[in-house]
Design a protein around this motif. Structure first.
Motif, PDB file in Angstrom:
ATOM      1  N   ALA A 113       0.875  -1.184   0.000  1.00  0.00           N
ATOM      2  CA  ALA A 113       0.000   0.000   0.000  1.00  0.00           C
ATOM      3  C   ALA A 113       0.903   1.222   0.000  1.00  0.00           C
ATOM      4  N   ARG A 114       0.596   2.166  -0.858  1.00  0.00           N
ATOM      5  CA  ARG A 114       1.377   3.400  -0.953  1.00  0.00           C
ATOM      6  C   ARG A 114       0.431   4.584  -0.931  1.00  0.00           C
ATOM      7  N   GLY A 115       0.977   5.727  -0.557  1.00  0.00           N
ATOM      8  CA  GLY A 115       0.176   6.935  -0.602  1.00  0.00           C
ATOM      9  C   GLY A 115       0.932   8.119  -0.046  1.00  0.00           C
ATOM     10  N   ARG A 116       0.180   9.170   0.200  1.00  0.00           N
ATOM     11  CA  ARG A 116       0.749  10.421   0.701  1.00  0.00           C
ATOM     12  C   ARG A 116       0.013  10.833   1.972  1.00  0.00           C
ATOM     13  N   PHE A 117       0.691  11.668   2.749  1.00  0.00           N
ATOM     14  CA  PHE A 117       0.074  12.171   3.971  1.00  0.00           C
ATOM     15  C   PHE A 117       0.481  13.616   4.209  1.00  0.00           C
ATOM     16  N   THR A 118      -0.376  14.301   4.933  1.00  0.00           N
ATOM     17  CA  THR A 118      -0.093  15.643   5.430  1.00  0.00           C
ATOM     18  C   THR A 118      -0.393  15.619   6.920  1.00  0.00           C
ATOM     19  N   LEU A 119       0.575  16.032   7.713  1.00  0.00           N
ATOM     20  CA  LEU A 119       0.421  16.055   9.162  1.00  0.00           C
ATOM     21  C   LEU A 119       0.536  17.486   9.664  1.00  0.00           C
ATOM     22  N   ILE A 120      -0.302  17.833  10.621  1.00  0.00           N
ATOM     23  CA  ILE A 120      -0.153  19.083  11.355  1.00  0.00           C
ATOM     24  C   ILE A 120       0.344  18.683  12.740  1.00  0.00           C
ATOM     25  N   LEU A 121       1.427  19.302  13.161  1.00  0.00           N
ATOM     26  CA  LEU A 121       2.021  18.974  14.463  1.00  0.00           C
ATOM     27  C   LEU A 121       2.030  20.201  15.360  1.00  0.00           C
ATOM     28  N   ARG A 122       1.924  19.940  16.639  1.00  0.00           N
ATOM     29  CA  ARG A 122       1.952  20.998  17.654  1.00  0.00           C
ATOM     30  C   ARG A 122       2.994  20.608  18.701  1.00  0.00           C
ATOM     31  N   LYS A 123       3.752  21.600  19.147  1.00  0.00           N
ATOM     32  CA  LYS A 123       4.715  21.342  20.213  1.00  0.00           C
ATOM     33  C   LYS A 123       3.967  21.401  21.539  1.00  0.00           C
ATOM     34  N   THR A 124       3.985  20.291  22.253  1.00  0.00           N
ATOM     35  CA  THR A 124       3.287  20.185  23.539  1.00  0.00           C
ATOM     36  C   THR A 124       4.335  20.057  24.640  1.00  0.00           C
ATOM     37  N   PRO A 125       3.919  20.063  25.908  1.00  0.00           N
ATOM     38  CA  PRO A 125       4.886  19.817  26.979  1.00  0.00           C
ATOM     39  C   PRO A 125       5.577  18.456  26.848  1.00  0.00           C
ATOM     40  N   ASP A 126       4.956  17.508  26.121  1.00  0.00           N
ATOM     41  CA  ASP A 126       5.540  16.182  25.896  1.00  0.00           C
ATOM     42  C   ASP A 126       6.327  16.111  24.586  1.00  0.00           C
ATOM     43  N   GLY A 127       6.565  17.249  23.950  1.00  0.00           N
ATOM     44  CA  GLY A 127       7.279  17.275  22.672  1.00  0.00           C
ATOM     45  C   GLY A 127       6.306  17.450  21.516  1.00  0.00           C
ATOM     46  N   TRP A 128       6.826  17.309  20.291  1.00  0.00           N
ATOM     47  CA  TRP A 128       6.013  17.459  19.090  1.00  0.00           C
ATOM     48  C   TRP A 128       5.052  16.284  18.965  1.00  0.00           C
ATOM     49  N   LYS A 129       3.782  16.605  18.698  1.00  0.00           N
ATOM     50  CA  LYS A 129       2.744  15.579  18.541  1.00  0.00           C
ATOM     51  C   LYS A 129       1.918  15.888  17.292  1.00  0.00           C
ATOM     52  N   ILE A 130       1.482  14.825  16.625  1.00  0.00           N
ATOM     53  CA  ILE A 130       0.599  14.956  15.469  1.00  0.00           C
ATOM     54  C   ILE A 130      -0.798  15.264  15.991  1.00  0.00           C
ATOM     55  N   VAL A 131      -1.370  16.391  15.555  1.00  0.00           N
ATOM     56  CA  VAL A 131      -2.719  16.759  15.984  1.00  0.00           C
ATOM     57  C   VAL A 131      -3.741  16.552  14.860  1.00  0.00           C
ATOM     58  N   HIS A 132      -3.234  16.417  13.626  1.00  0.00           N
ATOM     59  CA  HIS A 132      -4.106  16.182  12.475  1.00  0.00           C
ATOM     60  C   HIS A 132      -3.326  15.360  11.459  1.00  0.00           C
ATOM     61  N   ASP A 133      -3.939  14.303  10.970  1.00  0.00           N
ATOM     62  CA  ASP A 133      -3.313  13.408   9.993  1.00  0.00           C
ATOM     63  C   ASP A 133      -4.294  13.197   8.859  1.00  0.00           C
ATOM     64  N   HIS A 134      -3.891  13.574   7.659  1.00  0.00           N
ATOM     65  CA  HIS A 134      -4.705  13.331   6.467  1.00  0.00           C
ATOM     66  C   HIS A 134      -3.878  12.434   5.548  1.00  0.00           C
ATOM     67  N   THR A 135      -4.290  11.179   5.450  1.00  0.00           N
ATOM     68  CA  THR A 135      -3.564  10.187   4.680  1.00  0.00           C
ATOM     69  C   THR A 135      -4.430   9.686   3.530  1.00  0.00           C
ATOM     70  N   SER A 136      -3.836   9.586   2.354  1.00  0.00           N
ATOM     71  CA  SER A 136      -4.590   9.045   1.212  1.00  0.00           C
ATOM     72  C   SER A 136      -3.735   7.993   0.517  1.00  0.00           C
ATOM     73  N   ALA A 137      -4.347   6.845   0.273  1.00  0.00           N
ATOM     74  CA  ALA A 137      -3.659   5.742  -0.384  1.00  0.00           C
ATOM     75  C   ALA A 137      -3.752   5.925  -1.891  1.00  0.00           C
TER      76      ALA A 137
END
Length: 186
Positions: free
Chosen positions: A158-182
């Motif tokens: 399976a292959r595809g592309r993704f776009t992630l929005i990340l936010r720096k939190t007290p626990d480090g960088w975290k993915i807050v939005h993931d848009h993945t399309s195969a």
């Protein structure tokens, strides 16, 4: 001292032209101050060690590197550590929106862990990071997921592309939005 009508008209025309130039100059100065102020705030945040663009990109890439390692070991909890553990996390794939960390994990479990399904081998490539501020960034890239148990070659990868929005939190960088399309199967 009397002023002739033509001299008065010339002076009024000069004053009107001067006022237009002064107003335009004020607008230009305002735009420069606002833009410069924004750049200055970002520069000061980065200069005081709050973050650096290169350091942020390195930390963001480390999140995805850790996800690949966890996925390829079959460690879904480790993979999910890269996501924001919050009910506002969003995951979009295949036309569906999943909201929340717990529901996103359940989606992965159902799709890759249930009923003898395999997680496969994950590879990310073509990664591009764009930091918007010391606390927000976007990453685009490609994924490839190869399954060993599949007999049908069309289903083996399976292959595809993704776009992630990340936010720096007290626990480090975290993915807050993931848009993945195969990729569509050919």
């Amino acid at each position: 001292m009397s002023t002739s009508p033509s001299a008065l008209a010339t002076e009024l025309a000069f004053r009107a032209k001067f006022l237009r130039i002064a107003c335009l100059a004020n607008i230009v100065l305002f735009v420069l101050l606002v833009g410069g102020g924004t750049a200055l705030i970002t520069t000061v945040a980065r200069a005081t060690g709050a973050s650096t663009a290169a350091g942020d990109e390195k930390d963001i890439r480390a999140v995805l590197d850790a996800q690949v390692i966890a996925w390829n070991k079959g460690d879904l909890d480790g993979f999910m550590a890269g996501y924001w553990n919050d009910d506002q996390l969003t995951f979009i794939s295949g036309g569906d929106i999943t909201t929340g960390w717990k529901k996103t994990k359940e989606r992965y479990e159902k799709r890759y862990k249930a009923d003898g399904k395999e997680m496969g081998k994950l590879v990310f490539s073509d990664l591009h990071v764009e930091t918007f501020s010391p606390n927000a960034a976007m990453m685009r890239g490609k994924f490839e997921l190869t399954f060993e148990k599949e007999k049908d070659d069309a289903k083996k990868t399976a292959r595809g592309r993704f776009t992630l929005i990340l936010r720096k939190t007290p626990d480090g960088w975290k993915i807050v939005h993931d848009h993945t399309s195969a990729e569509e199967k050919k």
